[in-house]
Design a protein around this motif. Structure first.
Motif, short mmCIF file in Angstrom:
data_model
loop_
_atom_site.label_atom_id
_atom_site.label_comp_id
_atom_site.label_asym_id
_atom_site.label_seq_id
_atom_site.Cartn_x
_atom_site.Cartn_y
_atom_site.Cartn_z
N ARG A 1 0.84 -1.20 0.00
CA ARG A 1 0.00 0.00 0.00
C ARG A 1 0.88 1.25 0.00
O ARG A 1 0.60 2.21 -0.72
CB ARG A 1 -0.93 -0.01 1.20
CG ARG A 1 -1.93 1.15 1.21
CD ARG A 1 -2.86 1.15 2.41
NE ARG A 1 -3.52 -0.13 2.60
CZ ARG A 1 -3.42 -0.85 3.72
NH1 ARG A 1 -2.69 -0.45 4.73
NH2 ARG A 1 -4.06 -2.00 3.83
N LYS A 2 1.94 1.24 0.79
CA LYS A 2 2.85 2.39 0.87
C LYS A 2 3.53 2.64 -0.48
O LYS A 2 3.78 3.78 -0.84
CB LYS A 2 3.90 2.14 1.96
CG LYS A 2 4.77 3.32 2.25
CD LYS A 2 5.68 3.03 3.44
CE LYS A 2 6.57 4.22 3.75
NZ LYS A 2 7.46 3.96 4.87
N ARG B 1 0.23 3.67 -3.14
CA ARG B 1 -0.72 4.75 -2.84
C ARG B 1 0.03 6.00 -2.37
O ARG B 1 1.02 5.90 -1.66
CB ARG B 1 -1.69 4.33 -1.74
CG ARG B 1 -2.45 3.08 -2.10
CD ARG B 1 -3.89 3.32 -2.12
NE ARG B 1 -4.62 2.12 -2.51
CZ ARG B 1 -5.62 2.15 -3.33
NH1 ARG B 1 -6.05 3.27 -3.83
NH2 ARG B 1 -6.25 1.03 -3.66
N ASP B 2 -0.50 7.17 -2.74
CA ASP B 2 0.10 8.41 -2.26
C ASP B 2 -0.47 8.76 -0.89
O ASP B 2 -1.26 8.00 -0.32
CB ASP B 2 -0.08 9.54 -3.28
CG ASP B 2 -1.53 9.97 -3.48
OD1 ASP B 2 -2.41 9.60 -2.67
OD2 ASP B 2 -1.79 10.67 -4.48
N GLU B 3 -0.10 9.91 -0.38
CA GLU B 3 -0.51 10.32 0.96
C GLU B 3 -2.02 10.48 1.09
O GLU B 3 -2.58 10.38 2.17
CB GLU B 3 0.19 11.63 1.36
CG GLU B 3 1.69 11.54 1.47
CD GLU B 3 2.39 11.53 0.10
OE1 GLU B 3 1.85 12.04 -0.90
OE2 GLU B 3 3.50 10.96 0.03
N GLU B 4 -2.69 10.75 -0.04
CA GLU B 4 -4.15 10.92 -0.05
C GLU B 4 -4.88 9.61 -0.34
O GLU B 4 -6.10 9.59 -0.41
CB GLU B 4 -4.53 11.98 -1.08
CG GLU B 4 -3.95 13.35 -0.77
CD GLU B 4 -4.13 14.32 -1.93
OE1 GLU B 4 -4.67 13.93 -2.98
OE2 GLU B 4 -3.71 15.47 -1.77
N GLY B 5 -4.14 8.53 -0.52
CA GLY B 5 -4.75 7.24 -0.78
C GLY B 5 -5.01 6.93 -2.24
O GLY B 5 -5.58 5.90 -2.57
N THR C 1 6.14 5.49 -10.51
CA THR C 1 6.25 5.92 -9.12
C THR C 1 6.34 4.71 -8.19
O THR C 1 7.12 4.69 -7.24
CB THR C 1 5.07 6.82 -8.73
OG1 THR C 1 5.08 7.97 -9.59
CG2 THR C 1 5.17 7.28 -7.28
N ARG D 1 9.28 3.84 -5.53
CA ARG D 1 9.00 3.60 -4.11
C ARG D 1 9.38 2.19 -3.67
O ARG D 1 9.79 1.99 -2.54
CB ARG D 1 7.53 3.86 -3.82
CG ARG D 1 7.21 5.35 -3.89
CD ARG D 1 5.77 5.60 -3.61
NE ARG D 1 5.53 7.02 -3.50
CZ ARG D 1 4.36 7.53 -3.19
NH1 ARG D 1 3.33 6.73 -2.95
NH2 ARG D 1 4.21 8.83 -3.10
N ASP E 1 13.99 8.11 2.79
CA ASP E 1 12.79 8.74 2.23
C ASP E 1 13.11 10.00 1.43
O ASP E 1 12.38 10.34 0.49
CB ASP E 1 11.79 9.07 3.34
CG ASP E 1 11.20 7.82 3.97
OD1 ASP E 1 11.49 6.70 3.50
OD2 ASP E 1 10.45 7.97 4.95
N GLU F 1 13.63 10.00 -2.74
CA GLU F 1 12.59 9.78 -3.75
C GLU F 1 12.72 10.76 -4.92
O GLU F 1 12.61 10.35 -6.09
CB GLU F 1 11.19 9.87 -3.14
CG GLU F 1 10.10 9.52 -4.13
CD GLU F 1 8.73 9.34 -3.51
OE1 GLU F 1 7.81 8.97 -4.26
OE2 GLU F 1 8.56 9.57 -2.30
#
Length: 123
Positions: free
Chosen positions: A44-45, A48-52, A59, A63, A80, A83
């Motif tokens: 999921r990390k 998905r971005d910070e907003e889901g 990308t 990641r 981190d 990136e």
């Protein structure tokens, strides 16, 4: 043994795998990147971005390397803050190939970035 206990035992029993990255090596030796099986939370990390919202395949490859690439001692190769550099200052063909291996899309075969993007769009 319960099904959950068996599933946990299976996960903890995974051995680390590695991929050699000649382009990132030194002194004529490729950089050996170690990685292991991922949990759902780790995937999921990556995806998905910070907003889901789901990120694109490029990308996700960045990641995957950022969060799942380790040295032989289990120390993360990148932090981190790397990136941006992995996205803007590193050969996308190499990032795509290594990220795809870590994500389990290919088994060590070189894959062009265009194919990764097409596969992500069509998959």
């Amino acid at each position: 043994m319960s099904a959950l206990a068996q599933a946990k035992a299976h996960f903890t029993g995974h051995t680390r795998q590695s991929v050699d990255v000649p382009e990132w090596g030194a002194e004529g030796k490729p950089l050996r990147v170690f990685y292991g099986a991922m949990t759902v939370a780790q995937r999921r990390k990556v995806w998905r971005d910070e907003e889901g919202k789901v990120v694109d395949g490029n990308t996700a490859c960045v990641r995957a390397i950022l969060f799942q690439a380790f040295d032989k001692d289990g120390k993360r190769l990148f932090d981190d803050m790397d990136e941006h550099a992995l996205t803007h200052e590193v050969d996308s063909e190499v990032v795509s190939r290594v990220g795809a291996v870590i994500l389990g899309f290919v088994k060590g075969e070189p894959v062009k970035a265009d194919k990764q993007v097409d596969d992500a769009k069509n998959g």
